[in-house]
Design an enzyme around this catalytic site. Structure first.
Site, PDB file in Angstrom:
ATOM      1  N   GLY A   4       0.810  -1.580  -0.239  1.00  0.00           N
ATOM      2  CA  GLY A   4      -0.277  -0.121   0.124  1.00  0.00           C
ATOM      3  C   GLY A   4       0.757   1.641   0.151  1.00  0.00           C
ATOM      4  O   GLY A   4       2.200   0.950   0.585  1.00  0.00           O
ATOM      5  N   CYS A   5       0.262   2.751  -0.296  1.00  0.00           N
ATOM      6  CA  CYS A   5       0.958   3.663  -0.687  1.00  0.00           C
ATOM      7  C   CYS A   5       1.827   4.094   0.456  1.00  0.00           C
ATOM      8  O   CYS A   5       2.505   4.739   1.111  1.00  0.00           O
ATOM      9  CB  CYS A   5       0.463   4.527  -1.126  1.00  0.00           C
ATOM     10  SG  CYS A   5      -1.375   4.820  -0.258  1.00  0.00           S
ATOM     11  N   TYR A   6       0.770   4.151   1.348  1.00  0.00           N
ATOM     12  CA  TYR A   6       1.375   4.594   3.538  1.00  0.00           C
ATOM     13  C   TYR A   6       2.039   3.823   3.730  1.00  0.00           C
ATOM     14  O   TYR A   6       2.830   4.194   4.280  1.00  0.00           O
ATOM     15  CB  TYR A   6      -0.275   4.660   4.298  1.00  0.00           C
ATOM     16  CG  TYR A   6      -1.186   5.617   3.651  1.00  0.00           C
ATOM     17  CD1 TYR A   6      -0.468   7.285   4.084  1.00  0.00           C
ATOM     18  CD2 TYR A   6      -2.206   5.515   3.227  1.00  0.00           C
ATOM     19  CE1 TYR A   6      -1.497   7.993   3.745  1.00  0.00           C
ATOM     20  CE2 TYR A   6      -3.694   6.724   3.839  1.00  0.00           C
ATOM     21  CZ  TYR A   6      -2.887   7.707   3.295  1.00  0.00           C
ATOM     22  OH  TYR A   6      -3.867   9.157   3.224  1.00  0.00           O
TER      23      TYR A   6
ATOM     24  N   ALA B 224       5.583   4.457   2.579  1.00  0.00           N
ATOM     25  CA  ALA B 224       6.005   6.181   2.978  1.00  0.00           C
ATOM     26  C   ALA B 224       6.421   5.193   4.499  1.00  0.00           C
ATOM     27  O   ALA B 224       7.431   5.448   5.188  1.00  0.00           O
ATOM     28  CB  ALA B 224       4.675   7.125   3.208  1.00  0.00           C
TER      29      ALA B 224
END
EC number: 1.2.1.38
Lengths: 342, 342, 342, 342
Positions: free
Chosen positions: A145-147, A150
């Protein structure tokens, strides 16, 4: 000999981004572009920024359309990837940009997604310990996932180095493309411009168990995550502000050293010099991650902040990076660390 | 054998953009980076999106620093290019991204810029009739202004085809990077976000004579231009809305045919299918130009609209495209027609 | 004795804006709030910025709900106002913020809206010659379109003064709220942020005949309008850049004098001092209009530019201003010329 | 009899905002407008959104100019308020919108501001326990910082109710107007649009000790604050995401009840119904505070989020609210809870 790639879900933001990257990938030839409700439409009307594909037509997402490719990227709604992947055969590299195969714990999946767990595939975040080995030669990849991308890259050196207590507090801001092209009132331009707002507060966001899985694995103990996502008035980018109490006796130098060591040889993760902080604009359209870390002696916390492009390193760039590893290509083929700024 | 390139004015937006493109250019090796007030600073602090150059240091703009390169890009304030170019020698390709050598008429220069005219160099808008021939093998290139690029490409087929009366009315919106990094109150984020405003109204903008020069040359008669630029709340992009009365007897089919013919073989100019209109987001970070044209029968006007990225096709991309021609490289080397969207 | 007002279509942007203004209007008491698909929902969830109404519930739009008020504001889709107005009785002031009763020419209505013409009501742009007299005591008001408001106020002094040829060229930028809360892909935040794009090019926009009606009336001859609207990355505001060839012999002083005279006593229209230009941010949330005009001697054109808030002066503020006149209240009651900036 | 008010520093954002509010305040008459580098300029050129003051001229900030008023608002750089206040006399109400008189601890001031501590004035956050009594009749008011306003109102019920451990973690996003009109490269529109970035990380932001002072006072024990501010691509607004570990045995119901009780009678603080979250757009231009709170059982944390307009409730609105109390006027005179949205 070119790698022939198809994209299922090509009219959405993740599908468009993987095509943007594949168009610049020297080893890839773009095959079928498939979709659901937009099938039959001219691709130039759906993704007008991808001029070389303007004359293509979107096909329906079927086994026939996706067959005969070396790699198939899936940019489908959650829960639909397993059925498509089964039809593609074991010799095709399937790169799932959805959530279906990210979680190891079936109970976590069922609690957050409300359906049966489809399984777990090698995890496409090569910077995590052990991840590259699992990706090499694999025919299945679960893109993070993108979160979690990061957050994991902001915090894993702190946990790998034993610097931080296992209770992380994370507040992240995302561009609106992270929510996809769904037609929802709160995603209208009139609503998002000039406004910051939180959502999924209090542990409800589906990316929370994925962060706990990643951080717990490197910490060697369960890590609790308090995660608050916020929607920012920008199209792309994630800024993740992450912190945890420092373990007793930790110094600022310890923290700096752990991050410097973790990212010394990573092609896409850039630990900024002291005194400089990440900005999402600097990684716009690039696969780079900018990371900075500080030790707040008064609060006794390690504070790590990362900036990524949610669509590039956070989705499609991470997918291509992992594909490169799986296919035995140089990891950075077709990927850039150069942002489009200002 | 790599082409060795230097950039004077590397800390500004034009300089940063040409470096972004040159970093992806397979035939170019980046040499000196020079600047004025920022000389001595780490380049990573000045252009944090250009990670591969983060460890460089900005040198002062001197003949010594710029010597020994095959190509020198000048991104200097107006009026400073001539002095630098003189020092570089006739065997060095000098690409001026400023205004100094664009205008043919010395009186125009003096009226709009208030200093002595330095001369005229081959004009770096290859899509104009005769432009490519003048650029081939040239050692001097005057890169067009961003607005004249957008406007000339929107309107020249209408004038080349004898479709339009020689009085053009143009309203263009630009992103704030078009004004550079100058520290002026009206360019602060707080002022520009959520606001549209005009400037240089009534014929005063310095790009007006350049538009008249380009359109007049293809029309074969003087073309008057009423030009109103507006500042839009975005960092990049120009949308140029251009119109002129149609010559008597002109039909919508005539208009369409003229544009289709003009851009049939152009690698960077894309005439959109009927019913679709340009958006600056579609060309963000790319060298593409999206053009559409309509004939308004009620008003009797040809309306042509173009979208470009002011920093790419409007400045640095046009510069690299022209450099490629001058050096005998394929015109699209290192350039892309793919936008970074959304 | 308070004026009791109802709003039909209270969950949209026009409805929300008229309520924002009415909440600060000292003579008005807010009655029924009605809607269609959102009926039954808490108003605080629909318009979270209107805190004093947070505990209200949206009622269905019926004659019962709207009955018993002194004023009813209609913020309904085009074509629905006539049926509702008929049910309300002749003693109720009906203020239609839709297009239904703006046009005088039935053929224009049918061509642009494709349905039967419902009629023509007194036109709520008090600054136009004769408009105030028609509004005084009226029980029906047709609120102008947002673009015709901006354009008519930019150009009418030029036509009233006989300064301009009857062919106007207009390019206007609007904030996205002008398109309403409709769930359309091109209105998503991800699409509009960082992008300018035109629409309805070539004479197709429905506001064109309304502009021609207004300008022709003051010019005393038919005025042709070439109108190109563009969508800008901001939530609110219209910047209208309007021009026309100057009549022979006209001077810059003539132009300035005509505008100064036209707006000397207008409470909401502010002709800026020479050298300053409008910005939409300056009128954000206010009922003010900022206007500037120039004479371009080279192009021989009068260039007039106006900035308004499309939701305030362009819709709901104009509606309240006209209501005040109709009810015999001071025209500026409950309205402000102060923008919310930056 | 009107209250006559002067504003020192009238050309900046805080000064402009207090004037915007005072123009709508029924008991106030606006007197002198003073400034420093812009003295002598037309006010319409400096604050073009404040049309009623367009013809004023900015005076220099002197005792003469500021004398003879009932209230003087100071919007000056840090460290300059004491000298001006001394000249104004004890019978004039001085409202300092700078930081000079906020902190009680001189050592805190010296460490964060690097100069001698000027003293402590009654603190203009009326919602804090005891604050109203201190403001009533006072002739000196220290207006809180924008971040401390947002954070204190988000968290004080948790600490007043004994619900949270004394270690708060705060990540806040601010609009760019929070940084003022200073001409700094990172505040240019080109830099901030499309970008999120942190600053002052690791305990260095000057608002940190003010938060600790406020929260510690209500907690009855020292509260450590880890504060990370971030710059968001919007002109106005603060979204403060605040959390702390829950004290043992605390339930979600305890948390909800504490907040409901704390804000039951507050005119400007709105505790949202469960399931809804604040957005800065909803309070744009208003003095309202939207607050929501959740208990994350997995992480064991209380998460409280507030949205304010940094210029209104965060600066000038809080100043006017406190002035009203000091003067014995109804607290909400001239202030609104209605946002300008979308």
């Amino acid at each position: 000999m070119a790698v022939r790639a198809a994209v299922a879900g090509a009219s959405g933001y993740a599908g468009g981004e993987v095509l943007r990257l594949l168009l610049g990938h020297p080893e890839v030839e773009i095959g079928a572009l498939t979709g659901h409700s937009n099938a039959g439409q001219a691709f130039g009307a759906l993704q007008p920024h991808l001029l070389p594909l303007a004359d293509r037509v979107l096909e329906p997402t079927t086994a026939e359309a996706l067959g005969g490719h070396d790699v198939v990227f899936l940019a489908l709604p959650h829960g639909q990837s397993a059925a498509v992947a089964e039809q593609l055969g074991d010799d095709v590299l399937v790169v799932d940009m959805g959530a279906d195969f990210r979680l190891e714990d079936a109970a976590d999946w069922e609690r957050f997604y409300g359906s049966a767990h489809a399984g777990t595939w090698p995890y496409g975040l090569p910077e995590l310990p052990g991840a590259r080995a699992a990706l090499e030669g694999s025919k299945r990849i679960a893109v993070p996932g993108c979160y979690p991308t990061a957050v994991s890259l902001a915090l894993f050196p702190a946990y790998a180095g034993g610097l931080a207590e296992p209770e992380a507090v994370i507040v992240a801001a995302t561009g609106t493309s992270g929510a996809g092209k769904a037609l929802k009132p709160h995603l209208l331009g009139s609503e998002v411009m000039g406004s910051m707002s939180p959502y999924g507060v209090g542990g409800g966001h589906r990316h929370t168990p994925e962060m706990m899985q990643n951080l717990g694995a490197v910490a060697g103990e369960p890590v609790t995550v308090s995660f608050t996502p916020t929607l920012a008035p920008m199209a792309r980018g994630i800024l993740a502000t992450c912190s945890a109490k420092a373990k007793p006796g930790i110094t600022a130098e310890d923290v700096r050293a752990a991050y410097a060591k973790a990212y010394a040889d990573e092609p896409f993760v850039h630990l900024l010099p002291e005194g400089r902080w990440p900005a999402t604009a600097s990684v716009h359209g690039s696969n780079a991650v900018q990371v900075q870390v500080a030790y707040d002696a008064t609060a006794g916390r390690v504070i790590a902040i990362s900036a990524i492009d949610n669509l590039t390193k956070g989705t499609a760039g991470g997918a291509v990076q992992s594909m490169n590893i799986a296919l035995g290509l140089p990891e950075d083929t077709g990927l850039s660390t150069i942002g489009v700024a200002p």
